[in-house]
Design a protein around this motif. Structure first.
Motif, PDB file in Angstrom:
ATOM      1  N   VAL A  89      43.479  34.030  32.678  1.00  4.17           N
ATOM      2  CA  VAL A  89      43.064  35.431  32.658  1.00  4.17           C
ATOM      3  C   VAL A  89      42.219  35.694  33.894  1.00  4.17           C
ATOM      4  CG1 VAL A  89      41.751  37.198  31.450  1.00  4.17           C
ATOM      5  CG2 VAL A  89      43.156  35.599  30.153  1.00  4.17           C
ATOM      6  N   ALA A  90      42.534  36.796  34.576  1.00  2.00           N
ATOM      7  CA  ALA A  90      41.773  37.211  35.754  1.00  2.00           C
ATOM      8  C   ALA A  90      41.160  38.578  35.493  1.00  2.00           C
ATOM      9  CB  ALA A  90      42.672  37.264  36.989  1.00  2.00           C
ATOM     10  N   GLU A  91      39.883  38.710  35.798  1.00  4.18           N
ATOM     11  CA  GLU A  91      39.167  39.979  35.641  1.00  4.18           C
ATOM     12  C   GLU A  91      38.732  40.462  37.017  1.00  4.18           C
ATOM     13  OE1 GLU A  91      36.141  41.091  32.323  1.00  4.18           O
ATOM     14  OE2 GLU A  91      34.960  40.417  34.046  1.00  4.18           O
ATOM     15  N   ILE A  92      39.174  41.669  37.390  1.00  2.00           N
ATOM     16  CA  ILE A  92      38.922  42.191  38.731  1.00  2.00           C
ATOM     17  C   ILE A  92      38.163  43.502  38.622  1.00  2.00           C
ATOM     18  CG2 ILE A  92      39.978  42.871  40.915  1.00  2.00           C
ATOM     19  CD1 ILE A  92      42.477  41.312  40.052  1.00  2.00           C
ATOM     20  N   PRO A  93      36.886  43.526  38.978  1.00  2.00           N
ATOM     21  CA  PRO A  93      36.138  44.790  38.961  1.00  2.00           C
ATOM     22  C   PRO A  93      36.484  45.647  40.189  1.00  2.00           C
ATOM     23  CG  PRO A  93      34.724  42.974  39.638  1.00  2.00           C
ATOM     24  CD  PRO A  93      36.038  42.368  39.287  1.00  2.00           C
ATOM     25  N   ASP A  94      36.461  46.953  39.993  1.00  2.00           N
ATOM     26  CA  ASP A  94      36.760  47.863  41.103  1.00  2.00           C
ATOM     27  C   ASP A  94      35.658  47.858  42.156  1.00  2.00           C
ATOM     28  OD1 ASP A  94      38.987  48.484  39.673  1.00  2.00           O
ATOM     29  OD2 ASP A  94      38.324  50.479  39.045  1.00  2.00           O
ATOM     30  N   ALA A  95      34.408  47.791  41.714  1.00  2.00           N
ATOM     31  CA  ALA A  95      33.277  47.994  42.626  1.00  2.00           C
ATOM     32  C   ALA A  95      32.900  46.750  43.410  1.00  2.00           C
ATOM     33  CB  ALA A  95      32.064  48.482  41.829  1.00  2.00           C
ATOM     34  N   GLU A  96      33.389  45.576  43.022  1.00  2.00           N
ATOM     35  CA  GLU A  96      33.009  44.343  43.701  1.00  2.00           C
ATOM     36  C   GLU A  96      34.249  43.623  44.206  1.00  2.00           C
ATOM     37  OE1 GLU A  96      29.457  42.217  41.694  1.00  2.00           O
ATOM     38  OE2 GLU A  96      30.650  43.049  40.050  1.00  2.00           O
ATOM     39  N   PRO A  97      34.182  43.078  45.431  1.00  2.00           N
ATOM     40  CA  PRO A  97      35.334  42.320  45.956  1.00  2.00           C
ATOM     41  C   PRO A  97      35.386  40.904  45.394  1.00  2.00           C
ATOM     42  CG  PRO A  97      33.597  42.371  47.596  1.00  2.00           C
ATOM     43  CD  PRO A  97      33.104  43.195  46.439  1.00  2.00           C
ATOM     44  N   LYS A  98      35.514  40.820  44.074  1.00  2.00           N
ATOM     45  CA  LYS A  98      35.485  39.525  43.408  1.00  2.00           C
ATOM     46  C   LYS A  98      36.582  39.482  42.345  1.00  2.00           C
ATOM     47  CE  LYS A  98      30.451  38.946  43.896  1.00  2.00           C
ATOM     48  NZ  LYS A  98      29.172  38.751  43.157  1.00  2.00           N
ATOM     49  N   VAL A  99      36.883  38.266  41.903  1.00  2.00           N
ATOM     50  CA  VAL A  99      37.776  38.053  40.771  1.00  2.00           C
ATOM     51  C   VAL A  99      37.192  36.932  39.926  1.00  2.00           C
ATOM     52  CG1 VAL A  99      39.234  36.491  42.142  1.00  2.00           C
ATOM     53  CG2 VAL A  99      40.123  37.499  40.031  1.00  2.00           C
ATOM     54  N   HIS A 100      37.156  37.162  38.619  1.00  2.00           N
ATOM     55  CA  HIS A 100      36.658  36.173  37.675  1.00  2.00           C
ATOM     56  C   HIS A 100      37.854  35.567  36.959  1.00  2.00           C
ATOM     57  CE1 HIS A 100      32.766  38.003  38.446  1.00  2.00           C
ATOM     58  NE2 HIS A 100      33.283  39.178  38.107  1.00  2.00           N
ATOM     59  N   VAL A 101      37.906  34.236  36.897  1.00  2.00           N
ATOM     60  CA  VAL A 101      39.083  33.538  36.374  1.00  2.00           C
ATOM     61  C   VAL A 101      38.678  32.555  35.294  1.00  2.00           C
ATOM     62  CG1 VAL A 101      41.014  32.010  36.950  1.00  2.00           C
ATOM     63  CG2 VAL A 101      40.286  33.759  38.584  1.00  2.00           C
ATOM     64  N   ILE A 102      39.458  32.548  34.206  1.00  2.00           N
ATOM     65  CA  ILE A 102      39.372  31.500  33.188  1.00  2.00           C
ATOM     66  C   ILE A 102      40.774  30.939  33.003  1.00  2.00           C
ATOM     67  CG2 ILE A 102      39.060  31.023  30.733  1.00  2.00           C
ATOM     68  CD1 ILE A 102      36.733  32.837  30.652  1.00  2.00           C
TER      69      ILE A 102
END
Length: 357
Positions: A226-239
């Motif tokens: 699962v990848a979570e991508i916020p609009d406001a930050e140039p980041k991606v959170h992955v599990i």
């Protein structure tokens, strides 16, 4: 197309009858007429096959009249054999047509089921452009073991890709349970670890229900990322739960987003013992994130060589997400010579400089 091919058996009947009339009485080519209805059955329906069989029988009668052997016992046996063979191939075509109708209905139902389970992903959400592809290993299949989904809430996009390990109805049921749990939890105020825990709980409940009636359910589990991508930050959170890590394409560099902690697959009742922690990676404008199933990296050519996904991914030359996925699909089919041995799914996510209006 079948009407054009009818010229072949008709031509054979005319040629055989004409040559038979020109030959001496001691040489009789009537038995060769059986080729016409047998050949017609390979491409035409029962009505056309019956018509060609009747035409071949009529040609045999004309040939027998021309040679003066119409009432002989040998010719009567020949005509009876021709009639019997024509009747058999017509019956074969009737049965075949019924099987085709049933197969068409099954395909239609499976295609509808796939559309319900695997909803098409949006092409553009927020600052993201998304392209996906799903390839079933079985040529006639519409539903396989891979799954994917996307959810959007509060300026955050969540993407799921997974692979069900199992077979039969339990595998399809597990895919449905995972997708439903993901979609339901993603639209609420849940963190990424809570989302994975809810998916684990839902899947274990589903496996418990199936275990009472199907022993194969005990062998099922799901690998997922699962990848979570916020609009406001140039980041991606992955599990990642037992799933291959995502790849990040930045220019011509390919980076493997390998989390420090890889959780066990879903459905093994191990995830609740230690809540997984997401890993955070930079995801800047122009980058492309690729989520995929192991059917891609485990695809082999005739020599047994695995498909080198990072190498093919690094050949990008200004491609967007859609063009990249299509090129990878072509390269994958070239590598396996058109024959996949496992279901395959890919999701390419490109971060754009400007969000969707």
């Amino acid at each position: 197309m079948s009407h054009i091919l009818l010229v072949i058996p008709i031509g054979l009947i005319v040629i055989i009858a004409a040559v038979d009339l020109a030959l001496p009485r001691s040489v009789h080519l009537g038995p060769l007429l059986v080729v016409a209805p047998a050949l017609t059955a390979s491409f035409a329906g029962p009505r056309c096959t019956a018509a060609i069989g009747a035409l071949a029988l009529a040609a045999d009668v004309v040939s027998g009249l021309g040679q003066g052997v119409l009432r002989s016992s040998e010719h009567n046996v020949e005509m009876l054999a021709l009639f019997a063979v024509s009747a058999v191939v017509v019956v074969f075509r009737v049965v075949h047509e019924r099987h085709l109708a049933v197969l068409h209905q099954v395909r239609s139902v499976s295609e509808i089921a796939q559309r319900v389970l695997l909803r098409p992903l949006p092409r553009r959400v927020g600052p993201l452009r998304i392209a996906s592809i799903y390839l079933a290993a079985a040529a006639e299949a519409r539903i396989g073991g891979d799954l994917y989904a996307a959810a959007r809430t509060d300026g955050v996009t969540r993407l799921l890709i997974g692979d069900v390990r199992g077979k039969g109805l339990p595998a399809i049921s597990d895919a449905a349970a995972s997708l439903c749990a993901f979609r339901e939890a993603s639209h609420g105020p849940t963190t990424l670890p809570e989302l994975m825990t809810r998916m684990e709980t839902s899947l274990c409940q589903n496996l418990t229900e199936h275990a009472e009636t199907d022993t194969d359910a005990q062998e099922c589990f799901v690998t997922a990322a699962v990848a979570e991508i916020p609009d406001a930050e140039p980041k991606v959170h992955v599990i990642a739960c037992g799933h291959p890590p995502p790849l990040l394409l930045r220019g011509n560099r390919v980076l493997t987003l390998q989390p420090d902690q890889v959780a066990p697959p879903l459905g093994l009742e191990l995830l609740t013992e230690s809540e997984p922690r997401p890993a955070t990676f930079p995801f800047e404008p122009g980058d492309i994130l690729l989520l995929y199933t192991d059917g891609v990296i485990e695809a082999r050519d005739r020599t047994g060589t695995f498909f080198d996904l990072p190498a093919h991914l690094g050949e990008r030359a200004g491609e967007d997400a859609g063009t990249l996925v299509e090129r990878l699909r072509e390269r994958l089919f070239e590598h396996v010579n058109g024959h996949l041995h496992d279901d395959t799914a890919m999701i390419a996510v490109e971060r754009l400089a400007t969000p969707e209006p």
